[in-house]
Motif scaffolding. Structure first.
Motif, PDB file in Angstrom:
ATOM      1  N   PHE A  75     -26.516  88.569  41.376  1.00 49.55           N
ATOM      2  CA  PHE A  75     -25.576  89.685  41.249  1.00 49.55           C
ATOM      3  C   PHE A  75     -25.553  90.163  39.799  1.00 49.55           C
ATOM      4  CE2 PHE A  75     -21.162  91.238  40.557  1.00 49.55           C
ATOM      5  CZ  PHE A  75     -21.215  92.335  41.409  1.00 49.55           C
ATOM      6  N   LEU A  76     -25.972  91.438  39.605  1.00 45.62           N
ATOM      7  CA  LEU A  76     -25.978  92.083  38.286  1.00 45.62           C
ATOM      8  C   LEU A  76     -26.732  91.246  37.243  1.00 45.62           C
ATOM      9  CD1 LEU A  76     -22.293  93.425  38.109  1.00 45.62           C
ATOM     10  CD2 LEU A  76     -24.372  94.656  38.768  1.00 45.62           C
ATOM     11  N   GLY A  77     -27.867  90.730  37.653  1.00 48.23           N
ATOM     12  CA  GLY A  77     -28.710  89.984  36.738  1.00 48.23           C
ATOM     13  C   GLY A  77     -28.372  88.515  36.578  1.00 48.23           C
ATOM     14  N   SER A  78     -27.257  88.078  37.127  1.00 44.68           N
ATOM     15  CA  SER A  78     -26.876  86.672  37.032  1.00 44.68           C
ATOM     16  C   SER A  78     -27.232  85.948  38.339  1.00 44.68           C
ATOM     17  CB  SER A  78     -25.372  86.524  36.767  1.00 44.68           C
ATOM     18  OG  SER A  78     -24.635  87.036  37.858  1.00 44.68           O
ATOM     19  N   VAL A  79     -27.551  84.692  38.188  1.00 46.04           N
ATOM     20  CA  VAL A  79     -27.934  83.875  39.333  1.00 46.04           C
ATOM     21  C   VAL A  79     -26.971  82.695  39.440  1.00 46.04           C
ATOM     22  CG1 VAL A  79     -29.746  82.478  40.388  1.00 46.04           C
ATOM     23  CG2 VAL A  79     -30.349  84.522  39.061  1.00 46.04           C
ATOM     24  N   ARG A  80     -26.363  82.551  40.592  1.00 52.87           N
ATOM     25  CA  ARG A  80     -25.451  81.440  40.836  1.00 52.87           C
ATOM     26  C   ARG A  80     -25.940  80.644  42.039  1.00 52.87           C
ATOM     27  NH1 ARG A  80     -20.431  82.285  38.319  1.00 52.87           N
ATOM     28  NH2 ARG A  80     -20.863  83.444  36.410  1.00 52.87           N
ATOM     29  N   THR A  81     -25.923  79.332  41.921  1.00 50.13           N
ATOM     30  CA  THR A  81     -26.300  78.458  43.029  1.00 50.13           C
ATOM     31  C   THR A  81     -25.170  77.461  43.271  1.00 50.13           C
ATOM     32  OG1 THR A  81     -27.416  76.864  41.581  1.00 50.13           O
ATOM     33  CG2 THR A  81     -28.757  78.649  42.515  1.00 50.13           C
ATOM     34  N   ALA A  82     -25.126  76.957  44.475  1.00 52.29           N
ATOM     35  CA  ALA A  82     -24.086  75.983  44.815  1.00 52.29           C
ATOM     36  C   ALA A  82     -24.580  75.080  45.933  1.00 52.29           C
ATOM     37  CB  ALA A  82     -22.802  76.683  45.233  1.00 52.29           C
ATOM     38  N   SER A  83     -24.315  73.797  45.783  1.00 48.46           N
ATOM     39  CA  SER A  83     -24.591  72.840  46.842  1.00 48.46           C
ATOM     40  C   SER A  83     -23.293  72.552  47.595  1.00 48.46           C
ATOM     41  CB  SER A  83     -25.158  71.536  46.257  1.00 48.46           C
ATOM     42  OG  SER A  83     -24.191  70.906  45.442  1.00 48.46           O
ATOM     43  N   VAL A  84     -23.389  71.782  48.654  1.00 51.74           N
ATOM     44  CA  VAL A  84     -22.201  71.459  49.444  1.00 51.74           C
ATOM     45  C   VAL A  84     -21.204  70.665  48.602  1.00 51.74           C
ATOM     46  CG1 VAL A  84     -21.350  70.237  51.475  1.00 51.74           C
ATOM     47  CG2 VAL A  84     -23.526  71.461  51.580  1.00 51.74           C
ATOM     48  N   VAL A  85     -21.694  69.688  47.869  1.00 50.66           N
ATOM     49  CA  VAL A  85     -20.811  68.872  47.038  1.00 50.66           C
ATOM     50  C   VAL A  85     -20.188  69.719  45.928  1.00 50.66           C
ATOM     51  CG1 VAL A  85     -20.695  66.883  45.493  1.00 50.66           C
ATOM     52  CG2 VAL A  85     -22.121  66.779  47.551  1.00 50.66           C
ATOM     53  N   GLU A  86     -20.997  70.579  45.286  1.00 49.62           N
ATOM     54  CA  GLU A  86     -20.468  71.444  44.229  1.00 49.62           C
ATOM     55  C   GLU A  86     -19.426  72.404  44.781  1.00 49.62           C
ATOM     56  OE1 GLU A  86     -24.463  71.639  41.368  1.00 49.62           O
ATOM     57  OE2 GLU A  86     -23.995  73.283  42.770  1.00 49.62           O
ATOM     58  N   GLY A  87     -19.642  72.896  45.995  1.00 52.22           N
ATOM     59  CA  GLY A  87     -18.656  73.787  46.609  1.00 52.22           C
ATOM     60  C   GLY A  87     -17.321  73.103  46.815  1.00 52.22           C
ATOM     61  N   ALA A  88     -17.357  71.860  47.303  1.00 52.81           N
ATOM     62  CA  ALA A  88     -16.119  71.118  47.513  1.00 52.81           C
ATOM     63  C   ALA A  88     -15.420  70.837  46.192  1.00 52.81           C
ATOM     64  CB  ALA A  88     -16.423  69.812  48.250  1.00 52.81           C
ATOM     65  N   MET A  89     -16.200  70.477  45.160  1.00 56.47           N
ATOM     66  CA  MET A  89     -15.614  70.210  43.850  1.00 56.47           C
ATOM     67  C   MET A  89     -15.012  71.463  43.235  1.00 56.47           C
ATOM     68  SD  MET A  89     -15.886  67.024  43.390  1.00 56.47           S
ATOM     69  CE  MET A  89     -16.826  65.575  43.916  1.00 56.47           C
ATOM     70  N   ALA A  90     -15.674  72.611  43.449  1.00 52.45           N
ATOM     71  CA  ALA A  90     -15.155  73.871  42.914  1.00 52.45           C
ATOM     72  C   ALA A  90     -13.822  74.224  43.561  1.00 52.45           C
ATOM     73  CB  ALA A  90     -16.173  74.983  43.135  1.00 52.45           C
ATOM     74  N   VAL A  91     -13.704  73.989  44.845  1.00 51.89           N
ATOM     75  CA  VAL A  91     -12.445  74.272  45.547  1.00 51.89           C
ATOM     76  C   VAL A  91     -11.335  73.384  44.997  1.00 51.89           C
ATOM     77  CG1 VAL A  91     -11.263  74.137  47.775  1.00 51.89           C
ATOM     78  CG2 VAL A  91     -13.562  75.097  47.644  1.00 51.89           C
ATOM     79  N   MET A  92     -11.642  72.097  44.769  1.00 54.42           N
ATOM     80  CA  MET A  92     -10.631  71.192  44.212  1.00 54.42           C
ATOM     81  C   MET A  92     -10.266  71.584  42.786  1.00 54.42           C
ATOM     82  SD  MET A  92     -11.505  67.383  45.715  1.00 54.42           S
ATOM     83  CE  MET A  92     -13.278  67.407  45.448  1.00 54.42           C
ATOM     84  N   ALA A  93     -11.253  72.101  42.015  1.00 49.76           N
ATOM     85  CA  ALA A  93     -10.976  72.527  40.641  1.00 49.76           C
ATOM     86  C   ALA A  93     -10.021  73.717  40.590  1.00 49.76           C
ATOM     87  CB  ALA A  93     -12.285  72.883  39.937  1.00 49.76           C
ATOM     88  N   LEU A  94     -10.013  74.512  41.661  1.00 48.14           N
ATOM     89  CA  LEU A  94      -9.093  75.648  41.739  1.00 48.14           C
ATOM     90  C   LEU A  94      -7.686  75.237  42.150  1.00 48.14           C
ATOM     91  CD1 LEU A  94     -11.420  78.301  43.462  1.00 48.14           C
ATOM     92  CD2 LEU A  94     -10.713  78.224  41.055  1.00 48.14           C
ATOM     93  N   GLY A  95      -7.520  73.962  42.443  1.00 45.14           N
ATOM     94  CA  GLY A  95      -6.194  73.468  42.809  1.00 45.14           C
ATOM     95  C   GLY A  95      -5.989  73.247  44.288  1.00 45.14           C
ATOM     96  N   TYR A  96      -6.981  73.591  45.099  1.00 41.86           N
ATOM     97  CA  TYR A  96      -6.856  73.404  46.551  1.00 41.86           C
ATOM     98  C   TYR A  96      -7.420  72.026  46.934  1.00 41.86           C
ATOM     99  CZ  TYR A  96      -6.127  78.445  46.383  1.00 41.86           C
ATOM    100  OH  TYR A  96      -5.658  79.702  46.096  1.00 41.86           O
ATOM    101  N   TRP A  97      -6.664  70.992  46.589  1.00 42.78           N
ATOM    102  CA  TRP A  97      -7.146  69.632  46.770  1.00 42.78           C
ATOM    103  C   TRP A  97      -7.328  69.280  48.247  1.00 42.78           C
ATOM    104  CZ3 TRP A  97      -8.841  66.381  43.044  1.00 42.78           C
ATOM    105  CH2 TRP A  97      -8.558  66.744  41.718  1.00 42.78           C
TER     106      TRP A  97
END
Length: 208
Positions: A75-97
């Motif tokens: 998106f707009l020249g940036s590349v983002r990737t995510a695995s299943v574990v990273e997705g779960a950790m990202a959700v917890m980092a947002l406060g949705y434990w």
């Protein structure tokens, strides 16, 4: 007084309540009620060796499915990737434990434990269940199987891949990686494994 072992071989048809004595059936055959032809019970379609092959295949897909990226977003020249574990950790980092733990449990932890449990059951059967600790361990694994099956929800995560790709495709480039393929294959192999797995049949090995 009727013997308990005899009682366990008789079942009632859920449609017409006819008492039918259970018999050993060839692999892949379904028993029907002689009166109303309602399906009574099935035998496993897969042998122990077949389930072992499916279990090993699922475990081979397990690590890459959870460690490799499942989505790659450009998106707009940036590349983002995510695995299943990273997705779960990202959700917890947002406060949705609660959501993060639920995702981590249903998509990562429970499937891995379920596969190891079935593998352990198969190996114990092949060992003959001759020792007392083998039978005790086997019984404990069978008792926990129902809970593990309910906690394993790989299909929800596969659907989320498709929904995410559909919603983001209009304003970004979505690429599916090796992780997506491995996770999908993990879901399919686990689905077939659970279909072939018959808890009642597995309990019967204790009587052999």
């Amino acid at each position: 007084m009727q013997d308990d072992a005899v009682d366990q071989t008789v079942i009632l048809c859920r449609a017409c309540d006819m008492a039918v004595r259970k018999r050993a059936l060839p692999s892949g055959v379904r028993a029907l009620c002689p009166r109303c032809h309602t399906a009574l019970y099935d035998t496993p379609y897969c042998s122990i060796n077949g389930m072992l092959a499916l279990c090993v295949a699922a475990l081979a897909f397990y690590l890459p499915a959870n460690l490799f990226p499942v989505l790659e977003l450009h998106f707009l020249g940036s590349v983002r990737t995510a695995s299943v574990v990273e997705g779960a950790m990202a959700v917890m980092a947002l406060g949705y434990w609660v959501v993060g733990v639920a995702v981590l449990t249903a998509a990562v932890i429970a499937p891995g434990i379920l596969l190891l449990s079935i593998l352990g059951q198969i190996l114990l059967i092949k060992a003959g269940l001759k020792q007392g600790w083998q039978r005790t361990t086997y019984e404990w694994l069978l008792e926990q199987h129902g809970l593990l099956s309910q906690l394993t929800m790989l299909e929800i995560y596969v659907i989320s891949f498709l929904v995410s790709a559909f919603q983001l495709a209009d304003f970004s480039d979505i690429y599916f990686g090796v992780g997506t393929f491995c996770f999908t294959m993990l879901f399919l192999v686990t689905l077939f494994l659970q279909r072939e797995y018959n808890l009642e049949h597995m309990w019967s090995y204790l009587d052999v």
